[in-house]
Each structure stands twice: as structure tokens, then as C-alpha cells.
Design an enzyme around this catalytic site. Structure first.
Site, PDB file in Angstrom:
ATOM      1  N   LYS A  53     -15.553  19.055 -45.730  1.00 53.53           N
ATOM      2  CA  LYS A  53     -15.718  19.829 -44.490  1.00 53.53           C
ATOM      3  C   LYS A  53     -17.187  19.856 -44.081  1.00 53.53           C
ATOM      4  O   LYS A  53     -17.523  19.669 -42.910  1.00 53.53           O
ATOM      5  CB  LYS A  53     -15.233  21.267 -44.687  1.00 53.53           C
ATOM      6  CG  LYS A  53     -13.743  21.426 -44.676  1.00 53.53           C
ATOM      7  CD  LYS A  53     -13.373  22.898 -44.898  1.00 53.53           C
ATOM      8  CE  LYS A  53     -11.908  23.061 -45.164  1.00 53.53           C
ATOM      9  NZ  LYS A  53     -11.506  24.396 -45.567  1.00 53.53           N
ATOM     10  N   GLN A  97     -12.571  29.828 -48.440  1.00 56.57           N
ATOM     11  CA  GLN A  97     -11.608  28.885 -49.007  1.00 56.57           C
ATOM     12  C   GLN A  97     -10.612  29.616 -49.917  1.00 56.57           C
ATOM     13  O   GLN A  97     -11.009  30.378 -50.797  1.00 56.57           O
ATOM     14  CB  GLN A  97     -12.374  27.808 -49.800  1.00 56.57           C
ATOM     15  CG  GLN A  97     -11.518  26.713 -50.383  1.00 56.57           C
ATOM     16  CD  GLN A  97     -10.891  25.823 -49.309  1.00 56.57           C
ATOM     17  OE1 GLN A  97     -11.507  25.523 -48.294  1.00 56.57           O
ATOM     18  NE2 GLN A  97      -9.670  25.399 -49.543  1.00 56.57           N
ATOM     19  N   ASP A 120     -10.165  29.729 -39.447  1.00 56.35           N
ATOM     20  CA  ASP A 120      -8.902  29.382 -40.097  1.00 56.35           C
ATOM     21  C   ASP A 120      -7.707  30.030 -39.389  1.00 56.35           C
ATOM     22  O   ASP A 120      -6.560  29.642 -39.633  1.00 56.35           O
ATOM     23  CB  ASP A 120      -8.919  29.847 -41.565  1.00 56.35           C
ATOM     24  CG  ASP A 120      -9.099  28.689 -42.536  1.00 56.35           C
ATOM     25  OD1 ASP A 120      -8.917  27.529 -42.119  1.00 56.35           O
ATOM     26  OD2 ASP A 120      -9.417  28.953 -43.715  1.00 56.35           O
TER      27      ASP A 120
END
Ligand code: NAD
Length: 278
Positions: A53, A97, A120
Site C-alpha cells: 500500500k 490494518q 476503509d
């Protein structure tokens, strides 16, 4: 029939090229988009994913920051990082994460993220915005990547019956929200199946578009697939394989070879949805 292969690598490269142009325009206007990723612990798969990422961000011309905390970090320490990123004007979006170590509540952490920076799309505010069809809502990366794959591959979704196997908050449920909306890449009739669904193979066989996200190696077999269906395999599973040096290989939730002989289109694992997610 041999299925058309939906190539996540090529589609992801196309998206990154488009994105780099948008980023350059923003930079010219005086704003460099900044994305931060917070990772707690040493999960090897998460580390690889987070590194990818960061690299993709820099390649697109964005400011990237990765904050690594040890597995022993407390929830209070993680929340302090979230508060700092919420307030940092150089960071326009960030994600924590998952999965987090057991001693930290993901729910409390996700609730603490400013919904305006929640890239997200896991904050309940963004989950709600997506479900009411707000097109400006942050959409979770994996199902949004699947939808982009359908659109950019020129596959018609309007009126199709989409069956999603798996009801997680990360993949299955937001996938259903996206496919049911009255938007390009939407307008499907959606069915969600899960571990308690009765006669799952019969439901799966009704699918024009079958999305599988359960984490069970090669679970979907050809008898569960309507001839010509579009099969999207989200699963990433490590299975032992003594014939290769590293001792394992990665397979999806779909038995690729046999299903490719029945399906009209299918994604690879690896090289499919995972590429789109990053
Ligand atoms: P999860 O464990 O949170 O959810 C799994 C879901 O599958 C549950 O809703 C459960 O009801 C359902 N399920 C389990 N066994 C089943 C069965 N026998 N029949 C029907 N349904 C069953 O998983 P998740 O986070 O949604 O991830 C699913 C898979 O997708 C995993 O392999 C994960 O690694 C992968 N994944 C890939 C990406 C990507 O970028 N490609 C992103 C996220 C997750």
C-alpha cells in the site's frame, strides 16, 4: 467452455494510472493527498500488504506514512495514534490494518477514526452512508475492487442475480450493499449466503455473478456454478505443498481449474481481487 480470466494485475495498473493523474491535479492545486496506514504486530501477510500500500501511494504521487506498533501495544497507545492522525492536516485518510491483537477492541478503534478520514469505510457512519446509496461514501477496498473489476471488464451487472458467499463486515456485507445500489456496477438482485445457509450449492447455482469470500480453500466446486457465470474469488488461503521450495502455495475459495471449465469468467488467486484491493 473455458472461462475468460479477469486479470486483476492489468486492471489495477489501469486504476493506478488514472489515480496518478488525479493526484497530479490536486498537487498542482496545492494539496498533496496523504494516506497513513497503522499496523500493530508482526503478522507477515499484513506486513507485506501494508508495504504494498505504501509503495503504491508513493508511485501515485501521494504522501504516505506507515506507523508500526509492536504486538504488545496497548489499546490506549493505538487510540492515541488514531487521535494524532485524526488531527494531522497532512493526512487526508488513514486505515488501521486488521486483524488487531486480541487484547485490542477493533470496534472501539474503528469508532475512534474520524469518518471523514476513514478510507476503509468501516466506521458505522460510512457503512450507513454506503447502504443508503451515498456515492461520496468511502467504500471498503475489497468489495469496491471487485465492483471495479466487473465495470472495467465490461461485464453487465444490471438485472443479474449476484450470490455472495460470506457475510463478513469487510467483504460480504459491503459487497451486497454495492451490488444492490442503482449505480453502474450495481442493480443486481442480491443473495447473501453464509455458514448457516441451507442448501448452499443450489443457491450458488442460481448466480449469474458468484462472489466467494469465506476463507475455505477450494470450497466452490463446478457443481455449484451455473454454466457461463462470472466467478469472483476473494479468498486467500495458504495450503501445504511439499512440491515447492517454500512448502506452501496460495489458493482461493474456488477450485480454479474445474470451475474455470464451467464459468464464463473467473478471477485468479493470486493475481485477481487482491491486486484490486491494494
Ligand atoms: P471472515 O472469516 O470474516 O468471514 C467468513 C465468512 O464466511 C463468514 O461470514 C462465514 O459465515 C462464511 N463461511 C464460513 N464457512 C462457510 C461455509 N462453509 N459455507 C458458507 N459460508 C461460510 O472472512 P473475510 O474477512 O470476509 O475473508 C474471507 C476470505 O477472503 C479469506 O480467505 C480472506 O483471506 C480473504 N480476503 C481477501 C481479500 C483480498 O484482498 N483479496 C481481502 C479480505 C479478505
Amino acid at each position: 467452455m473455458t472461462a475468460r480470466v479477469l486479470d486483476g494485475k492489468t486492471l489495477a495498473e489501469e486504476i493506478r494510472r488514472d489515480l496518478a493523474i488525479e493526484v497530479a491535479e490536486l498537487v498542482q492545486g496545492g494539496v498533496q493527498p496523504g494516506l497513513a496506514v497503522v499496523i500493530v504486530g508482526d503478522d507477515p501477510a499484513s506486513r507485506v500488504y501494508v508495504a504494498s500500500k505504501g509503495k503504491a501511494c508513493v508511485e501515485a504521487g501521494m504522501h504516505s506514512e506507515t506507523i508500526r506498533l509492536p504486538a504488545s501495544a496497548t489499546e490506549a497507545e493505538l487510540l492515541a495514534v488514531v487521535d494524532r492522525l485524526n488531527a494531522d492536516p497532512t493526512i487526508h485518510g488513514f486505515l488501521v490494518q486488521l486483524p488487531l491483537p486480541k487484547h485490542i477492541s477493533s470496534e472501539r478503534v474503528l469508532l475512534r477514526i474520524n469518518p471523514a478520514k476513514d478510507v476503509d469505510g468501516f466506521h458505522p457512519m460510512n457503512v450507513g452512508r454506503l447502504s443508503v446509496g451515498d456515492r461520496t461514501a468511502f467504500r471498503p477496498a475489497t468489495p469496491f475492487g471487485v465492483q471495479q473489476m466487473l465495470i472495467r471488464s465490461g461485464l453487465e451487472t444490471k438485472g443479474a442475480h449476484a450470490v455472495i458467499i460470506g457475510r463478513s463486515n469487510i467483504v460480504g456485507k459491503p459487497m451486497a450493499s454495492l451490488l444492490v445500489q442503482d449505480t453502474p456496477g450495481g442493480n443486481c438482485t442480491v443473495t447473501i449466503c453464509h455458514s448457516r445457509s441451507r442448501d448452499l450449492p443450489a443457491i450458488a447455482r442460481l448466480a449469474d455473478i458468484l462472489v466467494v469470500a469465506i476463507g475455505k480453500p477450494e470450497f466452490v466446486t463446478p457443481d455449484m456454478v451455473k454454466p457461463g457465470a462470472i466467478v469472483i474469488d476473494v479468498g486467500i488461503n495458504r495450503v501445504t505443498d511439499s512440491s515447492v521450495a517454500k512448502g506452501y502455495r496460495i489458493v482461493g475459495d474456488v477450485a480454479y481449474g474445474p470451475v474455470a471449465a464451467v464459468a464464463g469468467a473467473i478471477t485468479l488467486v493470486p493475481g485477481g481481487v487482491g491486486r484490486m484491493t491494494i
